[in-house]
Design a protein around this motif. Structure first.
Motif, PDB file in Angstrom:
ATOM      1  N   ASN A  78      11.511  52.428  23.461  1.00  0.00           N
ATOM      2  CA  ASN A  78      11.969  52.929  22.164  1.00  0.00           C
ATOM      3  C   ASN A  78      11.672  51.921  21.061  1.00  0.00           C
ATOM      4  OD1 ASN A  78      13.079  55.428  23.048  1.00  0.00           O
ATOM      5  ND2 ASN A  78      14.749  54.263  23.960  1.00  0.00           N
ATOM      6  N   ASN A  79      11.366  52.421  19.901  1.00  0.00           N
ATOM      7  CA  ASN A  79      11.112  51.601  18.700  1.00  0.00           C
ATOM      8  C   ASN A  79       9.961  50.624  18.848  1.00  0.00           C
ATOM      9  OD1 ASN A  79      13.287  52.801  17.261  1.00  0.00           O
ATOM     10  ND2 ASN A  79      14.693  51.534  18.457  1.00  0.00           N
ATOM     11  N   PHE A  80       8.978  50.925  19.706  1.00  0.00           N
ATOM     12  CA  PHE A  80       7.865  49.997  19.884  1.00  0.00           C
ATOM     13  C   PHE A  80       7.061  49.787  18.606  1.00  0.00           C
ATOM     14  CE2 PHE A  80       6.010  54.107  21.071  1.00  0.00           C
ATOM     15  CZ  PHE A  80       4.826  54.113  20.334  1.00  0.00           C
ATOM     16  N   ARG A  81       7.118  50.719  17.677  1.00  0.00           N
ATOM     17  CA  ARG A  81       6.382  50.549  16.422  1.00  0.00           C
ATOM     18  C   ARG A  81       6.990  49.460  15.545  1.00  0.00           C
ATOM     19  NH1 ARG A  81       3.310  54.516  13.247  1.00  0.00           N
ATOM     20  NH2 ARG A  81       1.559  54.859  14.618  1.00  0.00           N
ATOM     21  N   LEU A  82       8.157  48.934  15.913  1.00  0.00           N
ATOM     22  CA  LEU A  82       8.766  47.807  15.195  1.00  0.00           C
ATOM     23  C   LEU A  82       8.364  46.469  15.811  1.00  0.00           C
ATOM     24  CD1 LEU A  82      12.360  49.267  14.678  1.00  0.00           C
ATOM     25  CD2 LEU A  82      10.432  49.284  13.081  1.00  0.00           C
ATOM     26  N   TRP A  83       7.647  46.500  16.929  1.00  0.00           N
ATOM     27  CA  TRP A  83       7.189  45.282  17.590  1.00  0.00           C
ATOM     28  C   TRP A  83       5.995  44.699  16.843  1.00  0.00           C
ATOM     29  CZ3 TRP A  83       6.943  47.016  23.428  1.00  0.00           C
ATOM     30  CH2 TRP A  83       8.223  47.363  23.852  1.00  0.00           C
ATOM     31  N   VAL A  84       5.429  43.647  17.382  1.00  0.00           N
ATOM     32  CA  VAL A  84       4.239  43.038  16.784  1.00  0.00           C
ATOM     33  C   VAL A  84       3.058  43.993  16.954  1.00  0.00           C
ATOM     34  CG1 VAL A  84       2.601  41.130  16.937  1.00  0.00           C
ATOM     35  CG2 VAL A  84       5.056  40.686  17.148  1.00  0.00           C
ATOM     36  N   HIS A  85       2.381  44.237  15.851  1.00  0.00           N
ATOM     37  CA  HIS A  85       1.195  45.086  15.862  1.00  0.00           C
ATOM     38  C   HIS A  85      -0.004  44.205  16.225  1.00  0.00           C
ATOM     39  CE1 HIS A  85      -2.239  47.113  13.715  1.00  0.00           C
ATOM     40  NE2 HIS A  85      -1.810  48.050  14.548  1.00  0.00           N
ATOM     41  N   VAL A  86      -0.556  44.412  17.401  1.00  0.00           N
ATOM     42  CA  VAL A  86      -1.660  43.593  17.897  1.00  0.00           C
ATOM     43  C   VAL A  86      -2.968  43.993  17.214  1.00  0.00           C
ATOM     44  CG1 VAL A  86      -3.014  43.005  19.955  1.00  0.00           C
ATOM     45  CG2 VAL A  86      -0.509  43.174  20.092  1.00  0.00           C
ATOM     46  N   GLY A  87      -3.170  45.280  17.011  1.00  0.00           N
ATOM     47  CA  GLY A  87      -4.403  45.718  16.370  1.00  0.00           C
ATOM     48  C   GLY A  87      -4.553  47.223  16.395  1.00  0.00           C
TER      49      GLY A  87
END
Length: 168
Positions: free
Chosen positions: A40-49
């Protein structure tokens, strides 16, 4: 070879084949019995690319679209060295790529692929569990081979902890 020797050999082969089949099925049941771990909420994690694969090239249609890769903090720490600690999670989100007036923008979600590191549980797949969720689904993992099909490609990235993506 006598008939008796042949029958003994054949019986031993059958036992061995059944043992291997039982082991494979048990591994599949063990993997399948684990709860789904949709992040859940992975879009708030670090955006690798992000990458975009458009139609017309050699890449299959199933991979065409806008690819976003996100990582939790443990995975981010592993990107530098290629050594990913247990608890690392990498998410690959594939969305449709829409083009309008020379602009490419993301469309609907096609799928979410998840890699979860646990070197004790997933020894046959480089220490990673692989999951795939279609569309916006979060409850049905459509990978039914214990991640073996995913690992076929990921094993080529063994120098980087079996993670294909890299932070640049």
């Amino acid at each position: 070879m006598t008939n008796s020797s042949f029958n003994t050999l054949r019986a031993g082969f059958r036992r061995s084949a059944w043992m291997v089949l039982t082991l494979i099925l048990a591994m599949g049941l063990l993997y399948a019995s684990e709860p789904i771990q949709y992040p859940n909420n992975f879009r708030l994690w670090v955006h690798v690319g992000t990458g975009v694969i458009l139609p017309g090239g050699p890449i299959p249609e199933s991979e065409q679209g806008m690819h976003h890769i996100f990582a939790n903090q443990k995975a981010v720490d592993g990107y530098a060295s290629g050594n990913f600690a247990d608890g690392s999670v990498v998410v690959y989100e594939l969305r449709e790529a829409r083009q309008q007036n020379g602009i490419i923008f993301e469309g609907s979600r096609r799928r979410v692929d998840v890699m979860i590191k646990d070197s004790n549980l997933y020894k046959n797949t480089g220490g990673w569990r692989f999951e795939r969720f279609m569309g916006n689904g979060q409850t049905e993992d459509v990978i039914h081979d214990s991640g073996a099909s995913c690992f076929e490609c990921h094993k080529k990235a063994n120098a980087h902890g079996f993670v294909i993506s890299q932070i640049h």
